[in-house]
Write a protein that holds these residues in place. Structure first.
Motif, PDB file in Angstrom:
ATOM      1  N   LEU A 445       0.853  -1.194   0.000  1.00 49.83           N
ATOM      2  CA  LEU A 445       0.000   0.000   0.000  1.00 49.83           C
ATOM      3  C   LEU A 445       0.887   1.241   0.000  1.00 49.83           C
ATOM      4  CD1 LEU A 445      -2.747   1.458   0.272  1.00 49.83           C
ATOM      5  CD2 LEU A 445      -2.499   1.247   2.763  1.00 49.83           C
ATOM      6  N   GLU A 446       0.560   2.191  -0.897  1.00 43.74           N
ATOM      7  CA  GLU A 446       1.220   3.492  -0.946  1.00 43.74           C
ATOM      8  C   GLU A 446       0.162   4.585  -0.986  1.00 43.74           C
ATOM      9  OE1 GLU A 446       3.968   3.910  -4.113  1.00 43.74           O
ATOM     10  OE2 GLU A 446       5.342   2.363  -3.388  1.00 43.74           O
ATOM     11  N   VAL A 447       0.273   5.533  -0.083  1.00 47.86           N
ATOM     12  CA  VAL A 447      -0.626   6.688  -0.043  1.00 47.86           C
ATOM     13  C   VAL A 447       0.246   7.929   0.000  1.00 47.86           C
ATOM     14  CG1 VAL A 447      -2.469   7.866   1.180  1.00 47.86           C
ATOM     15  CG2 VAL A 447      -2.414   5.362   1.131  1.00 47.86           C
ATOM     16  N   ILE A 448       0.175   8.747  -1.072  1.00 47.13           N
ATOM     17  CA  ILE A 448       1.067   9.896  -1.217  1.00 47.13           C
ATOM     18  C   ILE A 448       0.245  11.114  -1.628  1.00 47.13           C
ATOM     19  CG2 ILE A 448       3.098  10.817  -2.411  1.00 47.13           C
ATOM     20  CD1 ILE A 448       3.954   7.942  -2.964  1.00 47.13           C
ATOM     21  N   SER A 449       0.448  12.210  -0.931  1.00 46.56           N
ATOM     22  CA  SER A 449      -0.121  13.521  -1.302  1.00 46.56           C
ATOM     23  C   SER A 449      -1.636  13.470  -1.446  1.00 46.56           C
ATOM     24  CB  SER A 449       0.524  14.027  -2.604  1.00 46.56           C
ATOM     25  OG  SER A 449       1.914  14.150  -2.458  1.00 46.56           O
ATOM     26  N   ASP A 471       4.801  -4.316   2.226  1.00 46.61           N
ATOM     27  CA  ASP A 471       5.360  -3.062   1.710  1.00 46.61           C
ATOM     28  C   ASP A 471       4.370  -1.955   2.020  1.00 46.61           C
ATOM     29  OD1 ASP A 471       6.793  -1.134   0.473  1.00 46.61           O
ATOM     30  OD2 ASP A 471       6.486  -1.844  -1.576  1.00 46.61           O
ATOM     31  N   PHE A 472       4.816  -0.951   2.762  1.00 52.24           N
ATOM     32  CA  PHE A 472       3.903   0.090   3.230  1.00 52.24           C
ATOM     33  C   PHE A 472       4.597   1.442   3.162  1.00 52.24           C
ATOM     34  CE2 PHE A 472       0.568   2.153   5.238  1.00 52.24           C
ATOM     35  CZ  PHE A 472       0.951   2.804   6.397  1.00 52.24           C
ATOM     36  N   LYS A 473       3.956   2.404   2.487  1.00 46.87           N
ATOM     37  CA  LYS A 473       4.467   3.770   2.391  1.00 46.87           C
ATOM     38  C   LYS A 473       3.316   4.716   2.652  1.00 46.87           C
ATOM     39  CE  LYS A 473       7.133   6.914  -0.519  1.00 46.87           C
ATOM     40  NZ  LYS A 473       7.817   7.088  -1.828  1.00 46.87           N
ATOM     41  N   TRP A 474       3.477   5.534   3.681  1.00 45.85           N
ATOM     42  CA  TRP A 474       2.390   6.417   4.114  1.00 45.85           C
ATOM     43  C   TRP A 474       2.911   7.849   4.172  1.00 45.85           C
ATOM     44  CZ3 TRP A 474      -2.724   5.460   5.054  1.00 45.85           C
ATOM     45  CH2 TRP A 474      -3.447   6.432   5.734  1.00 45.85           C
ATOM     46  N   CYS A 475       2.492   8.667   3.228  1.00 46.42           N
ATOM     47  CA  CYS A 475       2.873  10.082   3.187  1.00 46.42           C
ATOM     48  C   CYS A 475       1.696  10.867   2.608  1.00 46.42           C
ATOM     49  CB  CYS A 475       4.136  10.284   2.346  1.00 46.42           C
ATOM     50  SG  CYS A 475       4.750  11.970   2.344  1.00 46.42           S
ATOM     51  N   PRO A 476       0.606  11.000   3.378  1.00 47.60           N
ATOM     52  CA  PRO A 476      -0.605  11.625   2.835  1.00 47.60           C
ATOM     53  C   PRO A 476      -0.477  13.102   2.542  1.00 47.60           C
ATOM     54  CG  PRO A 476      -0.863  11.176   5.165  1.00 47.60           C
ATOM     55  CD  PRO A 476       0.439  10.555   4.755  1.00 47.60           C
ATOM     56  N   GLY A 477       0.576  13.764   3.016  1.00 51.15           N
ATOM     57  CA  GLY A 477       0.776  15.159   2.639  1.00 51.15           C
ATOM     58  C   GLY A 477       0.688  16.127   3.786  1.00 51.15           C
ATOM     59  N   ASN A 478       0.270  15.703   4.987  1.00 48.23           N
ATOM     60  CA  ASN A 478       0.253  16.601   6.134  1.00 48.23           C
ATOM     61  C   ASN A 478       1.487  16.366   6.991  1.00 48.23           C
ATOM     62  OD1 ASN A 478      -0.382  14.172   7.514  1.00 48.23           O
ATOM     63  ND2 ASN A 478      -2.560  14.523   7.141  1.00 48.23           N
ATOM     64  N   ASN A 479       1.623  17.163   8.010  1.00 51.15           N
ATOM     65  CA  ASN A 479       2.799  17.114   8.869  1.00 51.15           C
ATOM     66  C   ASN A 479       2.506  16.457  10.210  1.00 51.15           C
ATOM     67  OD1 ASN A 479       4.379  18.493   6.975  1.00 51.15           O
ATOM     68  ND2 ASN A 479       3.597  20.467   7.683  1.00 51.15           N
ATOM     69  N   THR A 480       1.605  15.489  10.226  1.00 52.30           N
ATOM     70  CA  THR A 480       1.228  14.831  11.478  1.00 52.30           C
ATOM     71  C   THR A 480       1.614  13.366  11.445  1.00 52.30           C
ATOM     72  OG1 THR A 480      -0.969  14.377  10.597  1.00 52.30           O
ATOM     73  CG2 THR A 480      -0.691  16.429  11.838  1.00 52.30           C
ATOM     74  N   SER A 481       2.727  13.057  10.809  1.00 50.36           N
ATOM     75  CA  SER A 481       3.165  11.666  10.743  1.00 50.36           C
ATOM     76  C   SER A 481       3.510  11.130  12.123  1.00 50.36           C
ATOM     77  CB  SER A 481       4.379  11.548   9.819  1.00 50.36           C
ATOM     78  OG  SER A 481       5.429  12.383  10.275  1.00 50.36           O
ATOM     79  N   PHE A 482       3.847  12.038  13.077  1.00 52.64           N
ATOM     80  CA  PHE A 482       4.150  11.575  14.430  1.00 52.64           C
ATOM     81  C   PHE A 482       2.900  10.994  15.080  1.00 52.64           C
ATOM     82  CE2 PHE A 482       4.294  12.483  19.010  1.00 52.64           C
ATOM     83  CZ  PHE A 482       5.377  11.714  19.367  1.00 52.64           C
ATOM     84  N   LEU A 483       1.731  11.577  14.773  1.00 44.65           N
ATOM     85  CA  LEU A 483       0.500  11.059  15.350  1.00 44.65           C
ATOM     86  C   LEU A 483       0.226   9.644  14.866  1.00 44.65           C
ATOM     87  CD1 LEU A 483      -1.788  14.221  15.034  1.00 44.65           C
ATOM     88  CD2 LEU A 483      -0.579  13.395  17.072  1.00 44.65           C
TER      89      LEU A 483
END
Length: 506
Positions: A445-449, A471-483
């Protein structure tokens, strides 16, 4: 009797002293003897006599012996002349040197090899297989054939474009650089060579390169293509810009063609008609096609169906910015061996698809790629996923109109193992969860922007699914990856590798 020396009494009898004097008087003869002995010794032994350290790696050149410079020496002769040289390439044949140059991995180094000498320039030209022609005169004058005699891939697109002399500053611009791949365009300040000149160039080109395998050309006729088809039987890939139905009559002569790209219309630059007639001619002539790309074509159900029935080896189909007639989508069910379907820059899928019960589906299809497409018609989107229900990989990239309701139609694909979603701003976290939880075989799964997919909305079920992915890539576009990382810490993600990391704990 007066006393006298023995030498005066008997001049014909030689004493030991006279014998040595005789050799000394014939110094040139002695030089020849010694030089011949040294030469015979060097030829009869594999390892020649060692030279002083300062004369290592030198070439010995024979020269006639010179008279001694000092007459007081008992044995005076000249050694052979020593010529210092570091270039041993003249001793290598062209075949050996070509084999050595071909093993160099860096292309930039290969280009610099041309500066060594004229011989290396010619040899490097024999190694070149692919060329983009920027000057049409370079082809017509014949210089290209002498400079690059073994070409197999030739791009004539840039050479057929004649720029306007009043706008030389556009040469380095994105539009002025004449890159007309499916993502680049011609500039209005440029015009194309006449069809007759392009056809003549193709005729000359085909006669000089019978092993040609790939050709990119624009603004030619079926006569020029027929000359290429007759002289280049190994042609495998063909890219035709400004293509029309009449031009497709010449494509039918390429019996071994495997990859074909047709560009009929580019908005604002040129327009040519590719209809069902041309697609039918194509299908009947090129039955060995493996990859087909159609851009700006105006065919319909009959043309797409003919390709599916005749080109049974077709595995990849790409449709860009189509002007297809209504109902063309249902013809894809005739592609029995199709493995990849890609739709790019399509303003609509199909305005009037057939009834769902009559659509059928592509049994061998494995990959569905949607890029820059407008997914606003729910009926056509559902019909597309019905046709592609056997896919194992789905890609959404910068698609307009892909909201939760449209993405929900992806539930029809039950065998999805890999998916990538990029630049789809209307899709939310809930809409993503409703679909991917139904894919029981999902592995990647890939989620980008995707700005509406937020980390703080990830549910425990969704986080548990993430932990099972390979395989996992998570970058939806906000700055709350820490959450997201904090929330996933409550699940079992990462515990599968606990035993592995324990081995390296100190």
């Amino acid at each position: 009797m007066s006393s006298c020396s023995v030498e005066n009494q008997n001049p014909n009898k030689s004493s030991p002293l006279n014998f040595s004097n005789l050799w000394l008087k014939n110094e040139k003869v002695l030089d020849h003897v010694v030089y011949a002995a040294l030469r015979r010794f060097s030829l009869s032994n594999k390892h020649p006599p060692s030279l002083p350290p300062h004369l290592d790696d030198v070439t010995v050149a024979s020269s006639p012996p010179q008279p001694p410079t000092n007459s007081n020496k008992i044995l005076a002769f000249d050694f052979p002349q020593i010529v210092v040289s570091d270039d041993f390439t003249p001793l290598l044949s062209d075949e050996i040197l070509l084999h050595i140059l071909s093993k160099h991995p860096e292309i930039s180094q290969r280009n610099s090899n041309c500066l060594v000498s004229k011989r290396w320039l010619n040899l490097q030209g024999r190694l070149v297989r692919s060329l983009r022609v920027l000057d049409w005169d370079f082809l017509i004058s014949g210089r290209m054939f002498f400079r690059f005699p073994n070409l197999t891939h030739i791009d004539l697109l840039h050479g057929t474009v004649v720029s306007n002399s009043s706008t030389p500053n556009l040469i380095g611009h994105e539009l002025g650089s004449f890159h007309i791949s499916p993502d680049d365009f011609l500039c209005d300040d440029h015009c194309l060579l006449p069809v007759d000149e392009v056809d003549f160039g193709l005729k000359v080109l085909a006669s000089m390169y019978p092993n040609l395998r790939r050709l990119v050309v624009v603004n030619c006729s079926e006569i020029g293509l027929l000359s290429v088809a007759e002289d280049c039987p190994t042609m495998q890939e063909l890219v035709l810009h400004r293509c029309n139905d009449h031009l497709l009559c010449g494509i039918a002569a390429f019996t071994n063609l495997q990859i074909l790209k047709l560009i009929g219309v580019i908005d604002g630059f040129y327009k040519s008609l590719v209809s069902d007639r041309g697609l039918t001619i194509l299908a009947q002539g090129c039955k060995r096609l493996v990859k087909l790309e159609l851009r700006g074509c105006e065919g319909g159900y009959e043309g797409i169906k003919a390709i599916g029935e005749c080109c049974q080896m077709l595995e990849e189909l790409t449709i860009c910015d189509h002007r297809m007639e209504e109902g063309w989508l249902s013809a894809l069910s005739y592609y029995e061996n199709l493995k990849s379907l890609k739709l790019v820059s399509c303003k609509g899928i199909d305005q009037n698809p057939e009834l769902y019960e009559q659509l059928g589906f592509c049994q061998m299809l494995e990959r569905l790629h949607l890029e820059k497409c407008q997914l606003r018609d729910k009926q056509s989107v559902r019909a597309l996923f019905l046709l592609c229900q056997a896919v194992v990989e789905v890609v959404f990239k910068n698609c307009w109109g892909l909201n939760n309701a449209m993405f929900l139609n992806a539930n029809l694909c039950r065998r999805v193992k890999s998916t990538s979603i990029e630049g789809c701003s209307r899709l939310t976290t809930q809409g993503l969860e409703n679909v991917i939880l139904s894919w029981k075989e999902l592995e990647s799964l890939e989620v980008i922007s995707c700005k509406n997919i937020k980390d703080d909305e990830v549910t425990p079920k969704l986080s548990a699914l993430f932990s099972d992915l390979k395989d996992f890539k998570w970058c939806p576009g906000n700055n709350t990856s820490f959450l997201l990382s904090t929330r996933l810490s409550l699940s079992d993600m990462g515990k599968r590798g606990g035993k592995f990391f324990k081995k390296f704990q100190i």
